[in-house]
Design a protein around this motif. Structure first.
Motif, short mmCIF file in Angstrom:
data_model
loop_
_atom_site.label_atom_id
_atom_site.label_comp_id
_atom_site.label_asym_id
_atom_site.label_seq_id
_atom_site.Cartn_x
_atom_site.Cartn_y
_atom_site.Cartn_z
N GLU A 20 0.81 -1.23 0.00
CA GLU A 20 0.00 0.00 0.00
C GLU A 20 0.84 1.27 0.00
O GLU A 20 0.31 2.36 0.26
N GLN A 21 2.12 1.20 -0.28
CA GLN A 21 2.95 2.41 -0.27
C GLN A 21 2.43 3.46 -1.24
O GLN A 21 2.08 3.15 -2.39
N THR A 22 2.39 4.69 -0.80
CA THR A 22 1.91 5.78 -1.65
C THR A 22 2.90 6.10 -2.76
O THR A 22 2.52 6.67 -3.79
N ASP A 23 4.18 5.77 -2.56
CA ASP A 23 5.19 5.87 -3.61
C ASP A 23 5.61 4.43 -3.92
O ASP A 23 6.25 3.77 -3.11
N ASN A 52 3.24 5.62 3.87
CA ASN A 52 3.92 6.71 3.16
C ASN A 52 5.41 6.77 3.49
O ASN A 52 6.05 7.81 3.27
N GLU A 80 7.55 7.50 0.37
CA GLU A 80 7.31 8.89 -0.03
C GLU A 80 8.01 9.86 0.92
O GLU A 80 8.67 10.82 0.48
#
Length: 268
Positions: free
Chosen positions: A54-57, A131, A134
């Motif tokens: 689920e990493q945003t980056d 995150n 990110e």
């Protein structure tokens, strides 16, 4: 900038463990014990992997290092758990000295060694905030002046949780701990062969500048039956059952689903 993560999954190294064994055969037997492996897989499934997915980056890599003696049914299970996370690559090695082989793997993963990269370690029983990648990349950009003057820099997100997970869900307490493995990153300039595995994580501040970020909880450090660092007497950290609101916060921040945890850890 390339971001490379490293996760040791029951890799039978020479060194690198606080639990000592007289022979490598004894170490392999301990690491691959069915009770221990079942818990490691439960933690991998519910704690360590969801936050990566689920990493945003999504622009990062994670190398999971296993022993070439890992039984096939365990390897198949690991591969199944990693389906859907294309950033993960499983790498097999025979028993070797722990730091030497990990440094070699990290340096070999650099697409262009003349360019700088970021590195992090990820234990198979810990979580980072969704995150984290990110934030790590952004913090390096924020520190451009420091980056320009140093070969290596550590970036330490030192606020998080100590937690236990099991059939009753999650119990946790917020903590501040400097230089944990979880949510600790390292900048390495181009043409530098140092890696995050050159340094004991709790001593990394002795060898390079470090930047501490403490605004948000960024890691979950689980305490479980087979924590290597907790096989010797250590001070217990009191934890409390999460409220429904806190369960929602853990799901949003760390992708840790309390209902899924209860199902995975429930007997039978």
């Amino acid at each position: 900038m390339q971001i490379i993560g490293l996760c040791r999954f029951s890799y039978p190294a020479y060194g690198g463990f606080q639990v000592e064994h007289d022979t490598i055969e004894e170490r392999i037997a301990y690491l691959y014990g069915e009770q221990r492996m079942e818990e490691r897989f439960q933690l991998m499934e519910t704690v360590a992997l969801p936050c990566l997915k689920e990493q945003t980056d999504q622009d990062f890599e994670l190398i999971i290092v296993i022993g070439d003696s890992l039984p096939k049914h365990h390897l198949d299970r690991l591969r199944d758990l990693c389906v859907g996370i294309p950033q993960i690559r499983i790498h097999s090695e025979p028993p070797r000295k722990q730091r030497a082989v990990m440094k070699e793997i990290l340096n070999a993963a650099r697409r262009d060694p003349s360019q700088p990269c970021l590195q992090f370690r990820h234990d198979d029983d810990d979580a980072v905030s969704v995150n984290f990648i990110e934030r790590l990349r952004g913090t390096v950009s924020d520190c451009s002046g420091l980056v320009a003057k140093n070969r290596t820099i550590a970036f330490d997100f030192n606020r998080g949780y100590a937690a236990k997970v099991g059939a009753n869900g999650i119990t946790a307490t917020e903590i501040h701990r400097p230089y944990y493995v979880a949510s600790l990153g390292m900048y390495v300039e181009g043409n530098c062969h140092l890696t995050i595995m050159n340094f004991a994580h709790e001593k990394i501040h002795r060898f390079m500048p470090t930047v501490t970020i403490t605004d948000d909880p960024m890691f979950v450090r689980t305490h479980n039956t087979f924590n290597d660092s907790r096989q010797k007497p250590v001070k217990a950290i009191p934890v409390e059952t999460l409220t429904p609101e806190q369960e929602g916060e853990f799901l949003a921040r760390f992708a840790m689903d309390s209902d899924h945890i209860r199902r995975v850890f429930s007997p039978g």
